[in-house]
Design a protein around this motif. Structure first.
Motif, PDB file in Angstrom:
ATOM      1  N   ARG A  94      44.672  58.299  74.828  1.00 31.18           N
ATOM      2  CA  ARG A  94      44.584  59.705  74.406  1.00 31.18           C
ATOM      3  C   ARG A  94      45.465  59.974  73.189  1.00 31.18           C
ATOM      4  O   ARG A  94      45.091  60.740  72.308  1.00 31.18           O
ATOM      5  N   CYS A 145      44.178  61.337  69.626  1.00 30.55           N
ATOM      6  CA  CYS A 145      44.622  62.589  69.004  1.00 30.55           C
ATOM      7  C   CYS A 145      45.160  62.344  67.588  1.00 30.55           C
ATOM      8  O   CYS A 145      45.059  63.208  66.723  1.00 30.55           O
ATOM      9  N   GLN A 184      43.971  65.837  66.390  1.00 30.08           N
ATOM     10  CA  GLN A 184      43.892  66.913  67.361  1.00 30.08           C
ATOM     11  C   GLN A 184      45.087  66.840  68.313  1.00 30.08           C
ATOM     12  O   GLN A 184      45.850  65.886  68.289  1.00 30.08           O
ATOM     13  N   LEU A 214      47.150  66.933  72.071  1.00 31.67           N
ATOM     14  CA  LEU A 214      47.017  66.402  73.425  1.00 31.67           C
ATOM     15  C   LEU A 214      47.908  67.202  74.356  1.00 31.67           C
ATOM     16  O   LEU A 214      49.132  67.236  74.186  1.00 31.67           O
ATOM     17  N   SER A 215      47.294  67.861  75.329  1.00 32.23           N
ATOM     18  CA  SER A 215      48.048  68.660  76.302  1.00 32.23           C
ATOM     19  C   SER A 215      48.053  67.942  77.649  1.00 32.23           C
ATOM     20  O   SER A 215      47.021  67.468  78.114  1.00 32.23           O
ATOM     21  N   ASP A 238      39.286  70.264  82.824  1.00 29.10           N
ATOM     22  CA  ASP A 238      39.995  70.712  81.623  1.00 29.10           C
ATOM     23  C   ASP A 238      41.213  71.582  81.896  1.00 29.10           C
ATOM     24  O   ASP A 238      41.733  72.236  80.998  1.00 29.10           O
ATOM     25  N   ALA A 272      44.329  68.364  78.836  1.00 28.87           N
ATOM     26  CA  ALA A 272      43.410  67.224  78.755  1.00 28.87           C
ATOM     27  C   ALA A 272      43.724  66.183  79.815  1.00 28.87           C
ATOM     28  O   ALA A 272      42.846  65.445  80.253  1.00 28.87           O
TER      29      ALA A 272
END
Length: 431
Positions: A157, A161, A166, A168-169, A251, A264
């Motif tokens: 991940r 990202c 983007q 990443l949570s 999500d 995520a």
């Protein structure tokens, strides 16, 4: 005189310390010396308080694991791969679930294993409290395999990202030691990754730590809880207390106050319970968390040839209102107790009651900080320390565990290898 069969189910902190010590003790004995067998579904052991570092990738799994087959050879016990599936107290044997290959092939059918003394040390796992969606969408960090699986995914991940520019949570449910320490290690992972060329990764990682109660680390003094929260928030971690999760989805998380926490990746590190099979062991008494009720000699209440130790056991000491907590400290002390008195146990002699010494608790926030409560004994009773001294204390607990497993000299060599590897190998997992 027949040979006694001692079966230890579970190769965690207590189980492996017991098997290693007893195996060495009886290794060079005569043909009547008891045989020691360890049953575990995994192939290797990792000190459970270290699993969050394996999950984050700030420690190398291959360096820190102890393979059961090698440990069995060195210490004189037998290792059996498999998972406890049932118990026959009358026939004095356990049943072991069938073993399958990853592709579904049957490797070993269900089988039985006889015992004269049975020590159950299967540990514990996070308690999802039947919260909808948790099993389907949340990672748990209760075993070596689970920690490794999370680490593989989090690295993918992070790579994604960066490549797609983007964010990443990551949401972590549970404000106990596992959740708190994992959150800090993930920040450290991103920080170190930047030094290896992952420019800007730290600003793209967003971590939320969720606790249902009013404060983090409710087993620690309130002063430590607040200090830890302040430090986590200074590292950029969002801390939510008094926040109960109602359900998990692909999500994010739905909370009791009507909010939705998008993420995520989801990690469930809340609550503790023993494996479901513990409540199905031929009528042995257990509590609602599947922990076996034991007496002051760690024997199950209905069968004095069966012992339970560590997280899968529930022991309420005289004068106490609550059972002992499911911690590594309790598991280790119970292992030492059984090892010390095992000769008398074999001879069916009476042994003294188990006594627990609360030596305090430690929580480490990666390389950023550490905090230790000093327990109820010693000169600084009920005090606490933080910083480098607490970090060293945390490290020494692990070195003590290695020494218990491998002996002083080999444990010291393992420590030396770790120090050398810090100089010559990457400080995070990059493969």
């Amino acid at each position: 005189m027949k040979q006694e069969n001692i079966v230890v189910v579970g190769g965690g902190i207590a189980g492996l310390e017991i098997a290693s010590s007893l195996g060495r003790k009886f290794k060079s004995g005569n043909s009547n010396s008891p045989s020691i067998t360890v049953l575990d579904r995994d192939s290797a052991h990792i000190w459970k308080p270290m699993l969050h570092t394996i999950a984050a990738g700030t420690r190398d799994i291959s360096q820190q694991q102890t393979t059961y087959a090698a440990q069995a050879r060195d210490c004189g016990f037998t290792y059996q791969p498999g998972e406890l599936n049932g118990l026959d107290r009358t026939g004095k044997h356990i049943s072991i679930a069938a073993l399958y290959a990853p592709d579904g092939r049957l490797l070993i059918p269900e089988r039985t294993l006889p015992y004269d003394k049975l020590i159950l040390a299967v540990g514990s796992q996070a308690n999802d409290f039947d919260t909808p969606g948790v099993k389907e969408h949340c990672y748990m960090i209760d075993s070596r395999v689970q920690a490794d699986a999370f680490n593989r995914e989090v690295r993918l991940r992070m790579f994604q990202c960066l490549g797609l520019d983007q964010e990443l949570s990551i949401a972590i449910v549970g404000g106990g030691a596992t959740g708190v320490e994992l959150a800090a290690e993930l920040i450290q992972l991103a920080e170190i990754a930047e030094s290896y060329g992952a420019v800007g990764l730290g600003s793209k990682i967003h971590i939320t730590l969720i606790q249902s109660g009013p404060r983090l680390l409710d087993a620690f003094p309130e002063s430590i809880s607040q200090a830890v929260r302040d430090k986590l928030e200074a590292l950029g971690i969002k801390v939510l207390t008094d926040t109960r999760v109602l359900s998990a989805s692909v999500d994010g998380l739905n909370t009791a106050d009507g909010n939705f926490i998008p993420a995520a990746m989801l990690v469930w590190a809340a609550g503790v319970k023993a494996a479901e099979v513990m409540s199905q062991l031929d009528g042995l008494e257990c509590n609602r968390n599947n922990q076996l009720i034991v007496n002051n000699r760690l024997q199950t209440t209905l069968d004095d040839s069966i012992y339970a130790v560590g997280d899968c056991a529930s022991l309420t000491l005289p004068g106490s209102a609550r059972p002992l907590p499911p911690t590594a400290q309790v598991a280790h002390q119970q292992a030492v107790y059984l090892i010390r008195h095992f000769n008398k146990i074999l001879k069916e002699q009476k042994i003294p009651d188990f006594r627990y010494r609360n030596l305090g608790a430690l929580v480490a926030l990666g390389e950023y900080d550490a905090y230790a409560s000093l327990g109820q004994f010693g000169l600084f009773k009920n005090g606490f320390i933080r910083g480098k001294i607490a970090q060293i204390s945390h490290a020494m607990l692990y070195r003590s565990h290695q020494s218990n497993l491998h002996g002083f000299w080999r444990g010291s060599l393992l420590w030396m290898v770790d120090q050398l590897n810090k100089k010559v190998r990457p400080s995070i997992r990059l493969d």
